[in-house]
Design a protein around this motif. Structure first.
Motif, PDB file in Angstrom:
ATOM      1  N   HIS A 190      -5.308  12.773   2.365  1.00 38.64           N
ATOM      2  CA  HIS A 190      -5.946  12.948   3.680  1.00 38.64           C
ATOM      3  C   HIS A 190      -5.661  11.775   4.627  1.00 38.64           C
ATOM      4  O   HIS A 190      -6.529  11.321   5.366  1.00 38.64           O
ATOM      5  N   GLY A 191      -4.434  11.278   4.589  1.00 39.97           N
ATOM      6  CA  GLY A 191      -4.041  10.230   5.522  1.00 39.97           C
ATOM      7  C   GLY A 191      -4.534   8.840   5.183  1.00 39.97           C
ATOM      8  O   GLY A 191      -4.379   7.923   5.982  1.00 39.97           O
ATOM      9  N   THR A 192      -5.122   8.650   4.011  1.00 40.82           N
ATOM     10  CA  THR A 192      -5.614   7.329   3.616  1.00 40.82           C
ATOM     11  C   THR A 192      -4.477   6.511   3.011  1.00 40.82           C
ATOM     12  O   THR A 192      -3.376   7.016   2.770  1.00 40.82           O
ATOM     13  N   ARG A 193      -4.732   5.233   2.769  1.00 37.17           N
ATOM     14  CA  ARG A 193      -3.796   4.347   2.104  1.00 37.17           C
ATOM     15  C   ARG A 193      -4.467   3.773   0.866  1.00 37.17           C
ATOM     16  O   ARG A 193      -5.664   3.505   0.873  1.00 37.17           O
ATOM     17  N   ARG A 194      -3.711   3.621  -0.198  1.00 34.60           N
ATOM     18  CA  ARG A 194      -4.250   2.977  -1.391  1.00 34.60           C
ATOM     19  C   ARG A 194      -3.437   1.735  -1.703  1.00 34.60           C
ATOM     20  O   ARG A 194      -2.207   1.721  -1.590  1.00 34.60           O
ATOM     21  N   THR A 195      -4.134   0.687  -2.087  1.00 30.80           N
ATOM     22  CA  THR A 195      -3.487  -0.594  -2.372  1.00 30.80           C
ATOM     23  C   THR A 195      -2.986  -0.598  -3.808  1.00 30.80           C
ATOM     24  O   THR A 195      -3.736  -0.311  -4.736  1.00 30.80           O
ATOM     25  N   THR A 201       0.848  -1.189   0.000  1.00 31.15           N
ATOM     26  CA  THR A 201       0.000   0.000   0.000  1.00 31.15           C
ATOM     27  C   THR A 201       0.883   1.239   0.000  1.00 31.15           C
ATOM     28  O   THR A 201       2.027   1.216   0.481  1.00 31.15           O
ATOM     29  N   PRO A 261       0.806   5.771   0.523  1.00 37.73           N
ATOM     30  CA  PRO A 261       0.020   6.860   1.115  1.00 37.73           C
ATOM     31  C   PRO A 261      -0.935   7.475   0.095  1.00 37.73           C
ATOM     32  O   PRO A 261      -0.577   7.681  -1.066  1.00 37.73           O
ATOM     33  N   GLY A 262      -2.177   7.745   0.539  1.00 34.79           N
ATOM     34  CA  GLY A 262      -3.175   8.397  -0.288  1.00 34.79           C
ATOM     35  C   GLY A 262      -3.518   9.763   0.276  1.00 34.79           C
ATOM     36  O   GLY A 262      -2.891  10.235   1.239  1.00 34.79           O
ATOM     37  N   SER A 276      -6.212  -0.158  -6.625  1.00 35.58           N
ATOM     38  CA  SER A 276      -6.932   0.647  -5.631  1.00 35.58           C
ATOM     39  C   SER A 276      -8.410   0.809  -5.953  1.00 35.58           C
ATOM     40  O   SER A 276      -9.185   1.248  -5.104  1.00 35.58           O
TER      41      SER A 276
END
Length: 327
Positions: A19-24, A14, A16-17, A280
């Motif tokens: 706003h603090g999200t994660r993308r696979t 994964t 970093p996306g 993602s």
């Protein structure tokens, strides 16, 4: 059984996306390469092929989080300390990148590029390093090698520069060669010459090869096994010789059907229906389900695990039976 030289065990990555999200970017890759074998990793752009190869050398983007494991000769790459990782890059595995012009300093000569590691890492004198670099260029069929050492990258064609990249990889005396689409942007004749150089090097040095390509036919021609990646998931893996008639995953079958037929040059090409998805973008089910004619309700809700199918493996709830057989 022979211990694999390289093994991907439920590899997931994964990044970093917003706003603090994660993308696979990789959902699951399970693959093993026996010493001396050649495996082709095939898939559409964005499927995660290059990231899979880069994970072997610890070259993932900043902020990447990895679960599962990547093992080289039994040692976990993610668990390696910096000295161990440097040792892996200097002699265990080497990579031939897709665009050689992006990885060779245009201001320095070919000789500087080839001899830097030989002098700094292996401790050779400049004269000995020059002799070794000349021998490497001869080995990859670069004519007039001594003159080429004095030239800069801009003076070489794409095909010659890719051979320089192969020579640089061989200079490390690796056991594993990672070839990331090494024939992209080359004409057909030059592609064949570059692949012949890689195949010769593999035979001469007993290398294990992970070959990344979009070309199923090319992978089948130069590799022992073919692994098909879709949206960050390994869809299928099987012997290259059985690719045409034994492919079990509908995606592999669709890729095979989309190839041009040289016996029918005027025939309309059969595109794979639907839009390719990034890892993602996929939901909880099979990532290929939105494009698959065989998809059922379970395909849309449950992600299939890779399971044995004949002499290969397929991550599919409804694998296609071999030609000439029935379900």
């Amino acid at each position: 059984m022979t211990t694999p030289l390289l093994e991907f065990d439920a590899l997931r990555v994964t990044l970093p996306g917003p706003h603090g999200t994660r993308r696979t970017v990789l959902h699951r890759v399970d693959l093993a390469l026996a010493p001396g074998s050649a495996v082709g990793l095939v898939g559409e752009s964005g499927s995660g092929k290059s990231l899979t190869a880069r994970s072997v050398l610890g070259l993932l983007p900043p902020g990447a989080a990895l679960t599962g494991d990547v093992r080289f000769d039994g040692a976990s790459v993610p668990a390696m300390r910096p000295p161990e990782l440097r040792a892996l890059r200097r002699g265990g595995a080497a990579m031939v990148f897709q665009d050689p012009r992006a990885h060779i300093n245009p201001l320095r000569t070919v000789g500087d590029f080839l001899t830097e590691a030989l002098t700094a890492v292996r401790g050779l004198t400049r004269a000995a390093a020059d002799a070794r670099a000349t021998a490497l260029l001869d080995e990859v069929h670069v004519a007039d090698a001594a003159r080429r050492l004095r030239q800069r990258p801009a003076e070489l064609s794409g095909g010659l520069l890719q051979r320089v990249m192969i020579a640089a990889a061989l200079a490390a005396e690796p056991r594993l060669l990672l070839a990331d689409e090494p024939t992209t942007a080359l004409d057909v004749t030059t592609q064949a010459e570059v692949m012949a150089v890689i195949d010769e090097a593999r035979e001469r040095h007993g290398l294990t090869l992970l070959f990344i390509t979009h070309d199923l036919a090319l992978a089948a021609a130069v590799c022992d096994r073919v692994a098909v990646l879709y949206a960050g998931t390994l869809a299928e893996e099987l012997p290259a010789a059985r690719l045409a008639g034994r492919a079990a995953h509908p995606y592999t079958r669709a890729l095979l059907a989309a190839r041009p037929d040289p016996t029918a040059p005027d025939a309309r090409l059969r595109a794979v229906e639907g839009r390719p998805l990034a890892a993602s973008e996929t939901g909880p089910g099979c990532p290929f389900a939105p494009r698959c004619a065989h998809a059922t309700a379970v395909c849309r809700t449950d992600r299939p695990e890779p399971r044995p199918h004949g002499d290969g493996r397929a991550a599919c709830h409804h694998p296609v039976p071999p030609e000439g057989s029935t379900r």
